[in-house]
Design a protein around this motif. Structure first.
Motif, PDB file in Angstrom:
ATOM      1  N   UNK A 166      47.019  37.318  37.827  1.00  0.00           N
ATOM      2  CA  UNK A 166      48.306  36.609  38.260  1.00  0.00           C
ATOM      3  C   UNK A 166      49.317  37.433  38.436  1.00  0.00           C
ATOM      4  N   UNK A 167      49.293  38.616  38.134  1.00  0.00           N
ATOM      5  CA  UNK A 167      50.432  39.650  38.143  1.00  0.00           C
ATOM      6  C   UNK A 167      51.330  39.713  39.342  1.00  0.00           C
ATOM      7  N   UNK A 168      50.490  39.714  40.579  1.00  0.00           N
ATOM      8  CA  UNK A 168      51.118  39.916  41.814  1.00  0.00           C
ATOM      9  C   UNK A 168      51.926  38.823  42.239  1.00  0.00           C
ATOM     10  N   UNK A 169      51.424  37.575  42.071  1.00  0.00           N
ATOM     11  CA  UNK A 169      51.978  36.233  42.061  1.00  0.00           C
ATOM     12  C   UNK A 169      53.304  36.178  41.602  1.00  0.00           C
ATOM     13  N   UNK A 170      53.135  36.244  39.912  1.00  0.00           N
ATOM     14  CA  UNK A 170      54.344  36.128  39.165  1.00  0.00           C
ATOM     15  C   UNK A 170      55.449  37.319  39.563  1.00  0.00           C
ATOM     16  N   UNK A 171      54.829  38.403  39.434  1.00  0.00           N
ATOM     17  CA  UNK A 171      55.855  39.409  39.939  1.00  0.00           C
ATOM     18  C   UNK A 171      56.777  39.208  40.927  1.00  0.00           C
TER      19      UNK A 171
END
Lengths: 161, 162
Positions: A82-87
């Motif tokens: 999920x890190x790319x979307x959240x970042x």
């Protein structure tokens, strides 16, 4: 680009990494120091700006001196998938100046998302961090905020030493 | 804060210089003269103001900001957990490396021990591992590297606050 060409760019980086000469014709002076024309200095600087080797040319302020006495590095443990979307969403917030996905260092360091927030007080920064926490919701498994308390060194890039 | 300069010592002209000259400095024969026009002052005044701001450490530099990765180099965040009793020695050791571009003391809201955070800048990617090893050897403490996997946003143009 050939290696001689690279080498001249490298000399120009070394000659300006401490800053531009504070004289009326700084590029002329750099050209004299490097044995190239002022036109070539300007052409190379423009080329490095266009390619991103130079991010920008200008003043680099001391955050503390211009009123940003609270500088918080917020760090978050979020699912890797999920890190790319959240970042991307956190990076869009206007108070976040830097946002990166970085590796964890388990077990000592569980956080994989870093977002820098600046303000005039720790309360202000913690308020911004709370906003990020709300935005992350259940994707936030743990977080911390590390406030800078002292600049120990700030020289910037130094090559060729 | 040791570096703190009273905000009220910054006058309107200096504020305009800081707010408006964080980027876009011209590349032309007489760039200070051109930038000064935009600020409503003359070249000589801009030069003397910049000297004053640098001397007072309101500005840490004036010039190009490089992205060393675009030249084939590397820029990596790293951290250490330094015991208080060893603090001064480790600061001196770490700062003595030219590869250390910035170094900050940080304290955690949740009492984690990562209290020294610095950026390593080297001309080649391999230079980072060498610098990490040298710093570990010289300090006797582990160095944790946090290379960026992805950058979501970078903008570092802060306006002067009142």
């Amino acid at each position: 680009m050939n290696s001689e060409d690279d080498e001249i760019d490298r000399c120009l980086v070394m000659a300006t990494q401490n800053g531009l000469p504070l004289v009326s014709r700084p590029y002329q002076l750099l050209g004299e120091q490097l044995g190239i024309s002022v036109e070539e200095v300007m052409l190379r600087l423009k080329r490095m700006l266009a390619s991103g080797v130079i991010r920008r040319i200008g003043a680099v302020p001391n955050h503390y001196a211009i009123g940003y006495t609270a500088n918080g590095m917020s760090v978050w443990d979020v699912p890797d998938d999920r890190v790319d979307e959240l970042g991307a969403r956190i990076g869009e917030l206007d108070f976040v100046t830097h946002c990166y996905h970085r590796p964890r260092q388990l077990p000592a360091w569980p956080y994989n998302l870093f977002a820098m927030a600046h303000g005039s007080s720790r309360e202000e920064v913690l308020g911004k961090v709370a906003h990020i926490a709300t935005l992350l919701g259940a994707d936030c498994r743990a977080y911390d905020v590390l406030f800078s308390t002292q600049i120990l060194k700030k020289t910037g890039l130094r090559i060729g030493i | 804060m040791r570096e703190r300069v009273a905000i009220n010592q910054i006058d309107e002209i200096e504020r305009a210089i800081i707010d408006r000259l964080q980027g876009g400095f011209p590349v032309c024969e007489q760039p200070f003269a051109e930038a000064a026009v935009e600020l409503g002052i003359d070249e000589e005044e801009l030069l003397s103001r910049l000297r004053g701001l640098l001397e007072a450490r309101v500005l840490t530099r004036f010039g190009p900001m490089f992205q060393v990765e675009r030249m084939g180099g590397a820029f990596v965040l790293a951290a250490m957990c330094v015991p208080d009793e060893d603090w001064e020695r480790v600061v001196a050791t770490v700062n003595s490396f030219p590869e250390v571009a910035h170094n900050y003391r940080r304290e955690s809201e949740k009492c984690c021990n990562f209290n020294m955070w610095f950026v390593l800048a080297t001309e080649t990617p391999g230079g980072i591992d060498r610098a990490v090893s040298k710093i570990e050897e010289a300090s006797g403490l582990p160095v944790y590297a946090f290379p960026k996997i992805k950058e979501y946003f970078v903008e570092m143009k802060l306006q002067v606050r009142t």
